[in-house]
Design a protein around this motif. Structure first.
Motif, PDB file in Angstrom:
ATOM      1  N   ARG A  47       0.877  -0.794  -0.243  1.00 44.38           N
ATOM      2  CA  ARG A  47       0.024  -0.369  -0.326  1.00 44.38           C
ATOM      3  C   ARG A  47       1.421   1.268  -0.039  1.00 44.38           C
ATOM      4  O   ARG A  47       0.804   2.172  -0.589  1.00 44.38           O
ATOM      5  N   TRP A  48       1.712   1.136   0.853  1.00 44.67           N
ATOM      6  CA  TRP A  48       2.122   2.494   1.138  1.00 44.67           C
ATOM      7  C   TRP A  48       3.336   2.642   0.237  1.00 44.67           C
ATOM      8  O   TRP A  48       3.795   4.394  -0.322  1.00 44.67           O
ATOM      9  N   ASN A  49       3.487   1.824  -0.907  1.00 46.56           N
ATOM     10  CA  ASN A  49       4.872   1.771  -2.391  1.00 46.56           C
ATOM     11  C   ASN A  49       4.437   1.883  -3.492  1.00 46.56           C
ATOM     12  O   ASN A  49       4.348   2.246  -4.362  1.00 46.56           O
ATOM     13  N   GLY A  50       3.012   2.073  -2.968  1.00 43.45           N
ATOM     14  CA  GLY A  50       2.100   2.295  -4.150  1.00 43.45           C
ATOM     15  C   GLY A  50       1.864   0.983  -5.527  1.00 43.45           C
ATOM     16  O   GLY A  50       1.143   1.188  -6.399  1.00 43.45           O
ATOM     17  N   THR A  51       1.906  -0.365  -4.589  1.00 45.13           N
ATOM     18  CA  THR A  51       1.818  -1.346  -5.346  1.00 45.13           C
ATOM     19  C   THR A  51       0.532  -2.094  -5.216  1.00 45.13           C
ATOM     20  O   THR A  51       0.469  -3.105  -5.406  1.00 45.13           O
ATOM     21  N   GLU A  92      -2.748  -1.616  -5.923  1.00 42.01           N
ATOM     22  CA  GLU A  92      -3.355  -2.147  -6.555  1.00 42.01           C
ATOM     23  C   GLU A  92      -3.201  -2.825  -7.910  1.00 42.01           C
ATOM     24  O   GLU A  92      -3.868  -3.631  -8.488  1.00 42.01           O
ATOM     25  N   ALA A  99      -5.755   2.018  -2.107  1.00 41.86           N
ATOM     26  CA  ALA A  99      -4.306   2.806  -1.740  1.00 41.86           C
ATOM     27  C   ALA A  99      -5.359   3.801  -0.141  1.00 41.86           C
ATOM     28  O   ALA A  99      -4.428   4.190   0.562  1.00 41.86           O
TER      29      ALA A  99
END
Lengths: 218, 266
Positions: free
Chosen positions: A39-43, A45, A216
């Motif tokens: 989540r924090w690294n944007g992956t 999804e 996210a």
């Protein structure tokens, strides 16, 4: 707990308890922490959009955590032996190994069941982290469940690791009840019940994630 | 005067941003639940363990010690995460390029955690009163409150030091875990410091909490400020020393990163 003259059960809890705590801490939270990192690294999804099922991805994260968590027994046993000369003189290796294997299965099932919650709620990590010590109490990691209040013993009975931990400790003591098969079956039965619940939870998480489109931000 | 106001504005803005960054995971219900869940489970676990190992006569000792040590949850985990996350989330080069006063931005990392630490201890003490019958009728409550504020400040000072180390590590949470549990062992939380080996006692008195927790125990028993002033002064000195060491390390690493153009690898 390992002072000269301490009860043998105290020594056993001192030797194995630290390892159990370390093992549980990694097994319980590592898979979920992996989701939090996504989540924090944007992956996060991408994980949901990939054709591979979510539980298959989590399987890898959790299994890695379990293997790593098992190592927690090495330093705690070494410190107990080298620092306090504490040993397990009545160890029954066969029953100990089976109990540890079944305990690992229960940790695996709990981790697999809880991990999708991390995808649903960003505060799941802090909440479950806060309850980590609650499991130490309820599952009898460092002292017997019998010292707890009756209502707490009732809650403890619903947790699969409680029975496996009981079997694990019984396999290192000479006296006391020795209903190993009952304890092992209770652990396996409860673990399978968690897995059945997890099946529906995974479906719910995947559906909710697609409907809300707010992974996210969840 | 204008300069001071500007620095105060930077401090306030930075503190607010730390709050937003630190509690990005929380909503109000989640935060409140966490603030109750963690104290209850930590206090109950160590009380049950202590009672199992030594008998019921020491239950209150374990309960009070752990209620006070809870401040380290914010002061250690929170502060280390707040400082070290600058690296993890890629905002460190921006921070280093900013013209803001370094001391102000550095210290602002701790403020939200100090407040959070005080709140956690208050919840912990309430639990000890309700579940373990801590009798505060003869306690010096004002002094107890001062002790709680002091240990929250000093623990955050230690957190600033290890947060700076976290700037050059990939996974600072490992340091936080080690420091948190080290404090539980060596600071007189679950057994008196006098039971530790001599060399470890030196470490105990070089760490925050050791004197502050003793002062708080005395205050709960009704001691006056004069009786614990030495302990509190020592506690403040220790906390200040760790914070200063953390700041110097922060500046050292910053200069090193600037000279080598290593902000991203920092």
């Amino acid at each position: 707990m390992s002072r000269p003259g301490a009860a043998s059960s105290h020594v056993v809890y001192g030797v194995l308890g630290g390892g159990l705590i370390g093992y549980w801490s990694v097994a319980y939270l590592d898979g979920g922490n992996g989701i939090q990192e996504e989540r924090w690294n944007g992956t996060l999804e991408q994980i949901f959009a990939t054709p591979t099922r979510l539980w298959v991805i989590l399987l890898g994260k959790i299994t890695g955590g379990l293997l790593f968590g098992l190592l927690a027994f090495l330093p705690t046993a070494a410190i107990a032996y080298l620092g306090f000369h504490a040993v397990l003189p009545n160890l029954d290796p066969g029953r100990f190994a089976i109990s540890l294997g079944i305990l690992t299965f229960s940790f695996f099932c709990i981790a697999l069941t809880l991990t999708p919650l991390f995808a649903l709620w960003r505060w799941a990590f802090s909440m479950l982290n806060g309850f980590e010590l609650g499991v130490y109490i309820l599952c009898g990691f460092m002292f017997p469940v019998a010292v707890l209040a009756p209502w707490a013993q009732g809650v403890a009975a619903l947790l699969a690791p409680t029975w496996a931990v009981r079997a694990l400790y019984a396999s290192t003591l000479s006296g006391g009840p020795r209903d190993f098969v009952v304890w092992w079956l209770a652990t396996i039965g409860l673990s399978l019940a968690y897995l059945a619940g997890a099946y529906f939870l995974y479906a719910l998480v995947e559906r909710k994630a697609r409907i809300s489109g707010q992974l996210a931000l969840a | 005067m204008k300069r001071l106001a500007l620095e105060a504005a930077v401090f306030g803005r930075s503190t607010y941003l730390q709050y937003v960054a630190l509690f990005q995971w929380a909503n109000p219900q989640g935060y409140v639940a966490y603030k109750v869940l963690l104290p209850v489970t930590q206090i109950l676990f160590f009380v049950e363990l202590g009672v199992y190992a030594t008998g019921p006569q020491n239950a209150l000792y374990f309960a009070l010690g752990n209620a006070l040590q809870l401040t380290a949850n914010a002061g250690i985990f929170g502060v280390i995460a707040t400082v070290a996350n600058e690296r993890q989330y890629g905002t460190l080069p921006i921070l280093l390029a900013s013209p803001a006063n370094r001391m102000v931005t550095f210290l602002s990392r701790a403020i939200v955690n100090v407040i959070d630490g005080i709140a956690t201890v208050v919840v912990g003490l309430a639990i000890v009163v309700v579940l373990f019958g801590l009798n505060l009728q003869h306690a010096n409550l004002l002094l107890l409150a001062i002790c709680v504020v002091v240990i929250s400040l000093t623990t955050a000072g230690l957190g600033l030091m290890f947060g700076s180390i976290g700037l050059v590590m990939r996974d600072a949470i490992i340091i936080a875990n080690i420091v948190y549990y080290l404090l539980l062992i060596v600071c007189g939380i679950n057994f008196p410091v006098s039971r530790l080996p001599g060399a470890v006692q030196v470490l105990s008195f070089a760490l925050p909490l050791t004197r502050g927790v003793q002062a708080a125990r005395d205050a709960a028993a009704g001691a006056s400020l004069g009786q614990v002033s030495g302990l509190l002064a020592g506690e403040l000195l220790v906390g200040l020393s760790w914070a200063l060491a953390g700041y110097l390390l922060f500046r050292l690493l910053e200069n090193w990163a600037r000279r080598g153009g290593l902000q991203e690898a920092y």
